[in-house]
Motif scaffolding. Structure first.
Motif, short mmCIF file in Angstrom:
data_model
loop_
_atom_site.label_atom_id
_atom_site.label_comp_id
_atom_site.label_asym_id
_atom_site.label_seq_id
_atom_site.Cartn_x
_atom_site.Cartn_y
_atom_site.Cartn_z
N ALA A 225 -1.16 -11.33 -9.76
CA ALA A 225 -1.47 -11.87 -8.43
C ALA A 225 -2.96 -12.18 -8.29
CB ALA A 225 -1.02 -10.89 -7.36
N ARG A 226 -3.81 -11.31 -8.81
CA ARG A 226 -5.25 -11.57 -8.72
C ARG A 226 -5.64 -12.79 -9.53
NH1 ARG A 226 -5.45 -5.70 -9.33
NH2 ARG A 226 -5.78 -4.79 -7.26
N GLY A 227 -4.98 -12.99 -10.67
CA GLY A 227 -5.26 -14.17 -11.46
C GLY A 227 -4.86 -15.46 -10.74
N LEU A 228 -3.76 -15.39 -10.01
CA LEU A 228 -3.29 -16.56 -9.27
C LEU A 228 -4.07 -16.80 -7.98
CD1 LEU A 228 0.58 -16.01 -9.59
CD2 LEU A 228 -0.75 -17.83 -10.67
N PHE A 229 -4.44 -15.69 -7.32
CA PHE A 229 -5.07 -15.80 -5.99
C PHE A 229 -6.34 -14.96 -5.94
CE2 PHE A 229 -0.35 -15.33 -5.52
CZ PHE A 229 -0.05 -16.68 -5.43
N PRO A 230 -7.40 -15.39 -6.62
CA PRO A 230 -8.63 -14.57 -6.66
C PRO A 230 -9.26 -14.36 -5.28
CG PRO A 230 -9.00 -16.74 -7.62
CD PRO A 230 -7.53 -16.61 -7.42
N GLU A 231 -8.95 -15.25 -4.32
CA GLU A 231 -9.56 -15.11 -2.99
C GLU A 231 -8.75 -14.20 -2.08
OE1 GLU A 231 -8.35 -17.90 -4.27
OE2 GLU A 231 -9.88 -19.47 -4.40
N ALA A 232 -7.56 -13.81 -2.50
CA ALA A 232 -6.70 -12.99 -1.64
C ALA A 232 -6.98 -11.51 -1.82
CB ALA A 232 -5.23 -13.27 -1.96
N ASN A 233 -6.58 -10.73 -0.82
CA ASN A 233 -6.60 -9.27 -0.93
C ASN A 233 -5.27 -8.86 -1.55
OD1 ASN A 233 -7.05 -6.50 -0.54
ND2 ASN A 233 -6.06 -6.57 1.47
N VAL A 234 -5.30 -8.39 -2.78
CA VAL A 234 -4.08 -8.06 -3.51
C VAL A 234 -3.85 -6.55 -3.49
CG1 VAL A 234 -2.90 -8.13 -5.74
CG2 VAL A 234 -4.28 -10.08 -4.99
N ILE A 235 -2.64 -6.16 -3.08
CA ILE A 235 -2.26 -4.76 -3.02
C ILE A 235 -1.05 -4.53 -3.91
CG2 ILE A 235 -1.32 -2.95 -1.51
CD1 ILE A 235 -2.96 -4.11 0.75
N LYS A 236 -1.12 -3.52 -4.73
CA LYS A 236 0.02 -3.17 -5.57
C LYS A 236 1.07 -2.51 -4.70
CE LYS A 236 1.36 -0.27 -9.52
NZ LYS A 236 2.22 -1.29 -10.18
N GLY A 237 2.31 -2.97 -4.82
CA GLY A 237 3.36 -2.39 -3.99
C GLY A 237 4.73 -2.87 -4.38
N ASP A 238 5.72 -2.17 -3.90
CA ASP A 238 7.13 -2.47 -4.19
C ASP A 238 7.90 -2.45 -2.88
OD1 ASP A 238 9.91 -2.20 -4.93
OD2 ASP A 238 9.21 -1.67 -6.94
N LEU A 239 8.69 -3.48 -2.65
CA LEU A 239 9.44 -3.58 -1.39
C LEU A 239 10.45 -2.46 -1.20
CD1 LEU A 239 10.06 -7.41 -0.98
CD2 LEU A 239 9.11 -5.88 0.75
N SER A 240 10.83 -1.81 -2.28
CA SER A 240 11.78 -0.71 -2.16
C SER A 240 11.11 0.58 -1.70
CB SER A 240 12.49 -0.47 -3.50
OG SER A 240 11.57 -0.03 -4.49
N LYS A 241 9.79 0.56 -1.52
CA LYS A 241 9.02 1.75 -1.10
C LYS A 241 8.34 1.46 0.23
CE LYS A 241 8.33 3.00 -5.94
NZ LYS A 241 7.35 3.23 -7.03
N PRO A 242 8.94 1.89 1.34
CA PRO A 242 8.42 1.57 2.68
C PRO A 242 6.95 1.93 2.89
CG PRO A 242 10.61 2.50 2.85
CD PRO A 242 10.21 2.63 1.40
N ALA A 243 6.48 3.02 2.32
CA ALA A 243 5.09 3.40 2.52
C ALA A 243 4.14 2.36 1.93
CB ALA A 243 4.82 4.78 1.89
N GLU A 244 4.51 1.80 0.79
CA GLU A 244 3.68 0.78 0.16
C GLU A 244 3.72 -0.53 0.95
OE1 GLU A 244 4.87 0.50 -3.94
OE2 GLU A 244 4.13 2.52 -4.41
#
Length: 292
Positions: A38-57
């Protein structure tokens, strides 16, 4: 409204929308299982590691956001009994949005899913999409739902198999093929236009082709490689679907695409969000250059 989190940003259709949002000056957060990609594709974005199956993330990614864009879909290998990002994942997003003062939900659906129940057609993927639309509307959060016709990208990234464009059955009605970049511009324009209104937009391109004609038009203008069409009968696809989940998916989606009586319904979309400009000829020429 400037802060928006995108789920599904690295996918085929999420990618151009995310890039268009960034280019338009939105503060974009991307949640991705592969943050390096994601960072390689969108260097200007704020990228957060997460999984949709984990509500806290998911909650972490949604913190401080004003809008949520969901570009999620059932993959060709998923079974009805599996966990689905497009259903359980979106349910998590909706419940969190109610708690976090999210001001708009944006969801990529599909136009062809309206074929459900026509001609006695029944498919669990289309039932799933119906349920998600219903839950978004019931959330009481302002929403924008996009119902796109067939994307031009599907010809190159899905139907193209080596030097062949794979086709199945008989295409009965023309489809208003849309380029993902045109769709992305319409998404951006919707965020600039809408306040607290609810909107449902049919997304269609400037030309209509039956699938076989669209394949030939693409081949005619794709200069990087000599291509030809490959046709498979529907009974063969249905038979192979008993042994392969991917072919089962293919049989159902091709059946729907071949038989859905698509009509032009994007007049209001074009009026509010702008008319698409990319023709299938231009798309094929762009893909030729991109591959080069």
């Amino acid at each position: 409204m400037k802060n928006i989190v995108v789920f599904g940003a690295t996918g085929l259709l999420g990618k151009p929308v995310t890039k268009a949002l960034i280019a338009a000056g939105f503060r974009v957060t991307v949640m991705a299982r592969n943050p390096e990609l994601a960072r390689g594709l969108f260097p200007e974005a704020n990228v957060i590691k997460g999984d949709l199956s984990k509500p806290a993330e998911v909650a972490t990614a949604m913190q401080g956001q004003e809008a949520v864009f969901m570009s999620l879909s059932v993959t060709q290998t998923e079974k009805e009994t599996d966990w689905h990002a497009e259903e359980q994942g979106i349910e998590t997003i909706i419940e969190l949005a109610k708690q976090m003062d999210i001001k708009r939900l944006l969801y990529l659906s599909s136009l062809v899913h309206l074929y459900q129940d026509m001609d006695n057609f029944d498919w669990w993927v289309f039932r799933l999409k119906r349920r998600i639309v219903k839950k978004i509307k019931e959330s009481k959060i302002p929403f924008t739902i996009f119902y796109p016709s067939t994307f031009m990208e599907s010809i190159f990234y899905q139907s193209k198999q080596g030097s062949m464009i794979a086709l199945g059955g008989e295409s009965k009605y023309p489809l208003y093929y849309i380029a993902a970049d045109d769709y992305a511009r319409q998404v951006v324009n919707s965020l600039k236009l809408l306040k607290d209104e609810n909107r449902e937009y049919v997304i269609q391109g400037p030309e209509a082709f039956r699938q076989d004609v669209a394949a030939k038009e693409f081949i005619r203008h794709y200069s990087k490689q000599k291509l030809r069409t490959m046709w498979a009968p529907m009974f063969m696809m249905k038979l192979m679907g008993f042994f392969s989940q991917k072919f089962n998916y293919g049989y159902h989606i091709v059946t729907a695409l071949n038989n859905y009586p698509e009509e032009f319904e994007a007049t209001q979309t074009w009026k509010e969000l702008g008319k698409p400009q990319i023709t299938l000829k231009e798309f094929a020429e762009r893909m030729s250059q991109r591959e080069g």
